[in-house]
Design a protein around this motif. Structure first.
Motif: not given
Length: 397
Positions: A116-120
């Motif tokens: 999730i952090a990478g996609l954000l």
């Protein structure tokens, strides 16, 4: 039943106090992330930023006890902090919450949060640049990566290392446990082996000594007493010789003297002669060729114990010992007269049949002992079949 709330870890308490103290120090110095009047600041002034700071410090108390709840609450506090002048302490504490949620959270959270952090981070880089078309827009994705993706990745790396170390520790403990179980089983097997050897070696000679000493004491005849004493002496000497052999095995070569040789099938003649000297009418019929040493020893001990039992329990009559080397195995049959005796001529431990059965089982053979009807009356018959294969030397002794 009331459920106690999770108790904060001592380190988490100190982390919360440090973050709160640092934030208050920066607030007292008037240092914020954004300047007053910035368009993004919805709540202008110095006081509003203390609320997200206090909430974030409270989340730090739960970073280990309830990491998922702490991260969700901290995310809301960070969103509120972006609407104020902001505090660098609030942002730093949030990165620690992301790290702790991956490190101490559930396996599912540890897998999802970095993604999730990478996609954000990617979305925060591409979307603002596509909208505003200015290079400065790329800094938004970089900031998200520093605040969210970097601590999440660090937490995942540390968690994987810890799990690998724990798995290695568990494997080492299991290996040590299996080694201890193997050692215990080896000790038990060795004790059982030595118990069989002691019983088979000593029982035959002591039974003969007990029987002939009883005869010497009960009969008032000088010749009978002398014959009994001669048999007693012979069995004592043979018993001592067997004990020396066993002690030599236990010493494992620490003594300069070599122990006596292990009994073989060629020694059956002497064994039968000794049984005849003890008063048994024994007939030996043995036909065999070369067999492995473990089979020889097992067969010798089975015949020896059978003759010992016949000496103690058999009725008057002939005892027959038959050995035949057949295809794939060595068959043993010892038959003695059964019945007609209320009490044994010498006391026994009852371990003889157990020992013979164990010797056969160790060689994957068969063993049975039971009364049978024969042409000359009731017989007690011991049968054993020992496979003759390429058995490793020293497997059974």
């Amino acid at each position: 039943m009331a459920v106690r709330p999770p108790r904060p870890h001592r380190f988490d308490v100190w982390a919360a106090l440090a973050g709160l103290s640092g934030g208050l120090l920066l607030w007292g110095l008037g240092l914020g992330v954004r300047r007053a009047g910035d368009p993004i600041v919805l709540f202008d002034g110095r006081w509003p930023l203390l609320v997200p700071l206090a909430v974030m410090a409270g989340c730090e108390l739960l970073r280990r006890a309830a990491p998922r709840a702490a991260l969700l609450t901290g995310t809301l506090a960070l969103a509120a902090d972006t609407m104020t002048q902001g505090s660098i302490a609030t942002v730093v504490m949030y990165t620690d919450l992301v790290y702790a949620a991956v490190l101490y959270g559930t396996p599912g959270s540890a897998r999802r949060i970095p993604w999730i952090a990478g996609l954000l981070s990617i979305a925060g880089t591409l979307v603002p640049y596509a909208v505003w078309r200015v290079p400065e827009a790329l800094l938004i994705g970089f900031a998200i990566g520093v605040v969210a993706f970097a601590p999440a990745s660090t937490g995942l790396i540390v968690r994987n290392h810890r799990e690998a170390a724990q798995s290695a520790r568990l494997r080492a403990e299991q290996t040590a446990l299996l080694a201890e179980m193997d050692r215990t089983q080896a000790v038990i097997a060795e004790r059982a082996r030595m118990a069989r050897e002691l019983h088979d070696m000593v029982a035959n000679h002591l039974s003969a000594i007990a029987i002939h000493s009883t005869a010497a004491l009960s009969l008032d005849d000088e010749r009978t007493s002398r014959d009994a004493l001669a048999v007693i002496r012979e069995n004592s000497v043979q018993g001592l010789s067997e004990m020396r052999r066993l002690i030599g095995i236990l010493r494992d070569g620490s003594d300069d003297r070599e122990p006596a040789a292990t009994p073989t099938l060629d020694s059956l003649g002497a064994l039968v002669e000794g049984a005849r000297a003890n008063g048994l009418d024994v007939v030996l019929d043995a036909t065999y060729d070369s067999v492995p040493a473990p089979v020889e020893l097992a067969a010798y001990r089975i015949v020896q114990e059978s003759l010992t039992n016949a000496l103690k329990h058999a009725a008057p009559g002939r005892v027959t010992v038959l050995l035949r080397r057949l295809d794939g195995g060595l068959d043993i049959r010892v038959a003695s007269p059964y019945g007609g005796r209320d009490t044994p001529r010498a006391p026994g431990s009852g371990a003889g049949l157990v020992g013979m059965r164990e010797r056969a089982a160790l060689l994957d053979g068969t063993f049975e002992a039971a009364p049978e009807n024969g042409p000359d009356g009731r017989l007690w018959v011991v049968r054993a079949s020992l496979p003759v294969t390429d058995i490793a030397q020293g497997e059974v002794e």
